[in-house]
Design a protein around this motif. Structure first.
Motif, PDB file in Angstrom:
ATOM      1  N   GLY A 259       0.812  -1.222   0.000  1.00 41.39           N
ATOM      2  CA  GLY A 259       0.000   0.000   0.000  1.00 41.39           C
ATOM      3  C   GLY A 259       0.843   1.269   0.000  1.00 41.39           C
ATOM      4  O   GLY A 259       0.705   2.118  -0.895  1.00 41.39           O
ATOM      5  N   VAL A 260       1.718   1.413   0.995  1.00 46.04           N
ATOM      6  CA  VAL A 260       2.594   2.589   1.034  1.00 46.04           C
ATOM      7  C   VAL A 260       3.430   2.638  -0.245  1.00 46.04           C
ATOM      8  O   VAL A 260       3.553   3.682  -0.900  1.00 46.04           O
ATOM      9  CB  VAL A 260       3.545   2.541   2.265  1.00 46.04           C
ATOM     10  CG1 VAL A 260       4.566   3.669   2.196  1.00 46.04           C
ATOM     11  CG2 VAL A 260       2.754   2.613   3.572  1.00 46.04           C
TER      12      VAL A 260
ATOM     13  N   CYS B 131       9.318   4.514   7.206  1.00 49.65           N
ATOM     14  CA  CYS B 131       8.014   4.514   7.880  1.00 49.65           C
ATOM     15  C   CYS B 131       7.550   3.130   8.296  1.00 49.65           C
ATOM     16  O   CYS B 131       6.569   3.018   9.017  1.00 49.65           O
ATOM     17  CB  CYS B 131       6.955   5.167   6.991  1.00 49.65           C
ATOM     18  SG  CYS B 131       6.557   4.179   5.536  1.00 49.65           S
TER      19      CYS B 131
ATOM     20  N   VAL C 292       9.174   8.857   9.813  1.00 43.40           N
ATOM     21  CA  VAL C 292       7.825   9.361   9.516  1.00 43.40           C
ATOM     22  C   VAL C 292       6.808   8.603  10.373  1.00 43.40           C
ATOM     23  O   VAL C 292       6.738   7.379  10.338  1.00 43.40           O
ATOM     24  CB  VAL C 292       7.489   9.180   8.013  1.00 43.40           C
ATOM     25  CG1 VAL C 292       6.030   9.513   7.740  1.00 43.40           C
ATOM     26  CG2 VAL C 292       8.405  10.067   7.174  1.00 43.40           C
TER      27      VAL C 292
ATOM     28  N   THR D  81      10.672  -5.160  -5.043  1.00 43.27           N
ATOM     29  CA  THR D  81       9.551  -6.042  -4.712  1.00 43.27           C
ATOM     30  C   THR D  81      10.005  -7.485  -4.616  1.00 43.27           C
ATOM     31  O   THR D  81      10.958  -7.885  -5.288  1.00 43.27           O
ATOM     32  CB  THR D  81       8.426  -5.918  -5.772  1.00 43.27           C
ATOM     33  OG1 THR D  81       7.316  -6.726  -5.354  1.00 43.27           O
ATOM     34  CG2 THR D  81       8.885  -6.356  -7.159  1.00 43.27           C
ATOM     35  N   GLY D  82       9.304  -8.245  -3.781  1.00 36.43           N
ATOM     36  CA  GLY D  82       9.515  -9.691  -3.720  1.00 36.43           C
ATOM     37  C   GLY D  82       8.574 -10.425  -4.657  1.00 36.43           C
ATOM     38  O   GLY D  82       8.552 -11.652  -4.677  1.00 36.43           O
ATOM     39  N   ARG D  83       7.775  -9.657  -5.402  1.00 36.59           N
ATOM     40  CA  ARG D  83       6.794 -10.281  -6.299  1.00 36.59           C
ATOM     41  C   ARG D  83       7.105  -9.910  -7.750  1.00 36.59           C
ATOM     42  O   ARG D  83       6.537  -8.928  -8.277  1.00 36.59           O
ATOM     43  CB  ARG D  83       5.377  -9.825  -5.924  1.00 36.59           C
ATOM     44  CG  ARG D  83       4.901 -10.418  -4.598  1.00 36.59           C
ATOM     45  CD  ARG D  83       3.508  -9.973  -4.236  1.00 36.59           C
ATOM     46  NE  ARG D  83       3.488  -8.735  -3.478  1.00 36.59           N
ATOM     47  CZ  ARG D  83       2.391  -8.162  -3.015  1.00 36.59           C
ATOM     48  NH1 ARG D  83       1.221  -8.719  -3.244  1.00 36.59           N
ATOM     49  NH2 ARG D  83       2.459  -7.040  -2.316  1.00 36.59           N
TER      50      ARG D  83
ATOM     51  N   SER E 255       2.779   8.760  10.972  1.00 36.45           N
ATOM     52  CA  SER E 255       1.556   9.387  10.447  1.00 36.45           C
ATOM     53  C   SER E 255       0.510   9.662  11.521  1.00 36.45           C
ATOM     54  O   SER E 255      -0.433  10.413  11.284  1.00 36.45           O
ATOM     55  CB  SER E 255       0.938   8.467   9.394  1.00 36.45           C
ATOM     56  OG  SER E 255       0.538   7.248  10.003  1.00 36.45           O
TER      57      SER E 255
HETATM   58  P1  NDP Z   1       1.498  -3.719   2.873  1.00 36.41           P
HETATM   59  O1  NDP Z   1       1.436  -5.099   3.410  1.00 36.41           O
HETATM   60  O2  NDP Z   1       0.479  -3.292   1.895  1.00 36.41           O
HETATM   61  O3  NDP Z   1       2.937  -3.505   2.199  1.00 36.41           O
HETATM   62  C1  NDP Z   1       4.102  -4.022   2.760  1.00 36.41           C
HETATM   63  C2  NDP Z   1       4.971  -4.570   1.631  1.00 36.41           C
HETATM   64  O4  NDP Z   1       6.267  -4.887   2.166  1.00 36.41           O
HETATM   65  C3  NDP Z   1       4.481  -5.874   1.029  1.00 36.41           C
HETATM   66  O5  NDP Z   1       3.499  -5.679   0.053  1.00 36.41           O
HETATM   67  C4  NDP Z   1       5.767  -6.419   0.437  1.00 36.41           C
HETATM   68  O6  NDP Z   1       6.021  -5.735  -0.772  1.00 36.41           O
HETATM   69  C5  NDP Z   1       6.806  -5.979   1.460  1.00 36.41           C
HETATM   70  N1  NDP Z   1       7.132  -7.038   2.432  1.00 36.41           N
HETATM   71  C6  NDP Z   1       6.279  -7.769   3.175  1.00 36.41           C
HETATM   72  N2  NDP Z   1       6.935  -8.633   3.962  1.00 36.41           N
HETATM   73  C7  NDP Z   1       8.245  -8.447   3.704  1.00 36.41           C
HETATM   74  C8  NDP Z   1       9.441  -9.047   4.186  1.00 36.41           C
HETATM   75  N3  NDP Z   1       9.409 -10.031   5.113  1.00 36.41           N
HETATM   76  N4  NDP Z   1      10.610  -8.600   3.714  1.00 36.41           N
HETATM   77  C9  NDP Z   1      10.664  -7.623   2.785  1.00 36.41           C
HETATM   78  N5  NDP Z   1       9.559  -7.013   2.285  1.00 36.41           N
HETATM   79  C10 NDP Z   1       8.374  -7.423   2.736  1.00 36.41           C
HETATM   80  O7  NDP Z   1       1.510  -2.755   4.134  1.00 36.41           O
HETATM   81  P2  NDP Z   1       1.313  -1.137   4.174  1.00 36.41           P
HETATM   82  O8  NDP Z   1       1.795  -0.579   2.892  1.00 36.41           O
HETATM   83  O9  NDP Z   1      -0.029  -0.829   4.690  1.00 36.41           O
HETATM   84  O10 NDP Z   1       2.369  -0.778   5.317  1.00 36.41           O
HETATM   85  C11 NDP Z   1       3.764  -0.972   5.076  1.00 36.41           C
HETATM   86  C12 NDP Z   1       4.547  -0.755   6.358  1.00 36.41           C
HETATM   87  O11 NDP Z   1       4.499   0.619   6.709  1.00 36.41           O
HETATM   88  C13 NDP Z   1       4.015  -1.538   7.560  1.00 36.41           C
HETATM   89  O12 NDP Z   1       5.097  -1.969   8.338  1.00 36.41           O
HETATM   90  C14 NDP Z   1       3.210  -0.493   8.307  1.00 36.41           C
HETATM   91  O13 NDP Z   1       3.097  -0.782   9.674  1.00 36.41           O
HETATM   92  C15 NDP Z   1       4.032   0.748   8.038  1.00 36.41           C
HETATM   93  N6  NDP Z   1       3.269   1.994   8.144  1.00 36.41           N
HETATM   94  C16 NDP Z   1       3.725   2.958   9.005  1.00 36.41           C
HETATM   95  C17 NDP Z   1       3.112   4.152   9.111  1.00 36.41           C
HETATM   96  C18 NDP Z   1       3.706   5.213   9.976  1.00 36.41           C
HETATM   97  O14 NDP Z   1       2.988   6.130  10.381  1.00 36.41           O
HETATM   98  N7  NDP Z   1       4.977   5.155  10.258  1.00 36.41           N
HETATM   99  C19 NDP Z   1       1.847   4.421   8.397  1.00 36.41           C
HETATM  100  C20 NDP Z   1       1.492   3.389   7.433  1.00 36.41           C
HETATM  101  C21 NDP Z   1       2.183   2.210   7.348  1.00 36.41           C
HETATM  102  P3  NDP Z   1       6.559  -6.518  -2.094  1.00 36.41           P
HETATM  103  O15 NDP Z   1       5.647  -7.692  -2.274  1.00 36.41           O
HETATM  104  O16 NDP Z   1       6.487  -5.513  -3.174  1.00 36.41           O
HETATM  105  O17 NDP Z   1       7.970  -6.941  -1.779  1.00 36.41           O
END
Ligand code: NDP
Length: 329
Positions: free
Chosen positions: A161-162, A244, A269, A181-183, A271
């Motif tokens: 999402g982020v 973040c 950051v 990305t891992g995908r 939020s």
């Molecule tokens: P999502 O699950 O949508 O995205 C996280 C992405 O991280 C996954 O889609 C994947 O991307 C990647 N990922 C997942 N597991 C792993 C792993 N073990 N190792 C490496 N990459 C991994 O979550 P959000 O986008 O909603 O949130 C992302 C992060 O940001 C979370 O940790 C959340 O808590 C944090 N966050 C913090 C905020 C703040 O205020 N600081 C506000 C919003 C979110 P891919 O498949 O492309 O590799």
């Protein structure tokens, strides 16, 4: 109506349990604005709260949902009147104050942001905390002073999402965008959002050297742990990283080398507790700078019944982009 439909999290013998309930309005918490919620969303943090995998919820019973958008039903706050469209992120909603996965929410009006005229409530929740945080990261990088002419920008967790919103926002701001990305199957998706190159997750997820080859002028990291350590070690002199997230882990197994030998800046950051003026700026910028076609392409809609499945899937890294929860009318 004296009750409304909601998801409620209760303390269970082991951990927590989530169920669908008719929630009594009399049990809503204090606030000077009552909102008829039309849309909410599932962020990573909602996944943690709904499954109980992390102690996000700090009051029981709790209605989860750290975001909502909807229409003001009643207000004694000077800035809001019935019929106004509003959006809410953070402030502990869904954690310590009853949240957005419900037909009705009551909150202090100071926490609410007027829905920008360019956005519908559904689009605001397609953005949600994840997209709003991506904008806060971009703003942090800009405030620090890095610019597209300094070199490429990297987004980690790019298909999440982020990450998805960050890719689109950085591209719009003129950056050459690398998406990690891992995908690999999401390459076409990420390129459609604006990624110029794809970096396999495995390149960044192992232990980092103190300093690597200088590659990135700026980064938005939602992954943390070894990934953030690698991003730091690959950041160019005087570059900056907006951090973040913790999708890989809460740790940061790094060294001071990037800071003291390259002047790299690590910009945190959060939020949740952003002051209102900055929130309004972020939302107004999202309304103008995030391509609505790209937003639609990264968004899926689900109903109340799908929330628990999505909560498990987001923690497993299986959700692409953003999820809107359509709240039943
Ligand atoms: P999502 O699950 O949508 O995205 C996280 C992405 O991280 C996954 O889609 C994947 O991307 C990647 N990922 C997942 N597991 C792993 C792993 N073990 N190792 C490496 N990459 C991994 O979550 P959000 O986008 O909603 O949130 C992302 C992060 O940001 C979370 O940790 C959340 O808590 C944090 N966050 C913090 C905020 C703040 O205020 N600081 C506000 C919003 C979110 P891919 O498949 O492309 O590799």
């Amino acid at each position: 109506m004296s009750t409304f439909r909601a998801i409620r999290i209760d303390k269970a013998e082991k951990g927590t349990s989530a169920s669908f309930v008719d929630f009594d309005r009399a049990d809503l918490m204090d606030g000077d604005v009552t909102v008829r919620v039309s849309h909410s969303t599932i962020n990573y943090k909602d996944g943690l709260a709904l499954t109980g995998k992390s102690p996000i919820v700090r009051r029981f019973p709790m209605i989860p949902g750290i975001d909502f958008a909807g229409t003001v039903e009643a207000s004694t706050h000077k800035d809001f009147k019935p019929g106004d469209q509003v959006v809410l992120n953070g402030w502990g909603v869904g954690e310590s104050h009853l949240g957005g996965l419900a037909q009705v929410a009551r909150v202090p009006g100071d926490w609410l942001v007027p829905l920008p005229a360019e956005l519908s409530a559904a689009q605001a929740m397609a953005i949600g905390t994840a997209g709003y945080t991506a904008m806060l990261c971009l703003m942090a990088l800009e405030r620090y002073g890095v610019k597209p002419s300094d070199g490429p920008a990297l987004v980690t967790g790019a298909a999440g999402g982020v990450g998805s919103v960050a890719v689109a926002l950085l591209k719009n701001a003129g950056w050459h965008v690398a998406a990690s990305t891992g995908r690999p199957e999401e390459e076409a998706y990420l390129r459609s959002l604006g990624a110029d190159e794809i970096i396999p997750r495995a390149e960044l997820s192992g232990p980092a050297r103190p300093l690597g080859k200088e590659r990135w002028a700026a980064s938005i990291d939602s992954v943390g742990s070894h990934t953030l350590a690698n991003v730091l070690s690959q950041t160019k002199s005087d570059g900056a990283v907006a951090a973040c997230g913790l999708a890989q882990g809460m740790d940061l197994p790094s060294s001071v080398a990037p800071f003291i030998l390259r002047g790299v800046a690590l910009l945190g950051v959060n939020s949740v507790l952003v002051p209102k003026a900055k929130r309004i700026e972020a939302w107004n910028r999202l309304a103008k700078e995030l391509d609505q076609k790209k937003l639609a392409s990264m968004t899926q809609h689900v109903g109340f019944d799908d929330v628990m499945r999505v909560a498990e899937d987001i923690l497993a890294g299986k959700i692409r982009g953003r999820v809107v929860v359509d709240i039943p009318a």
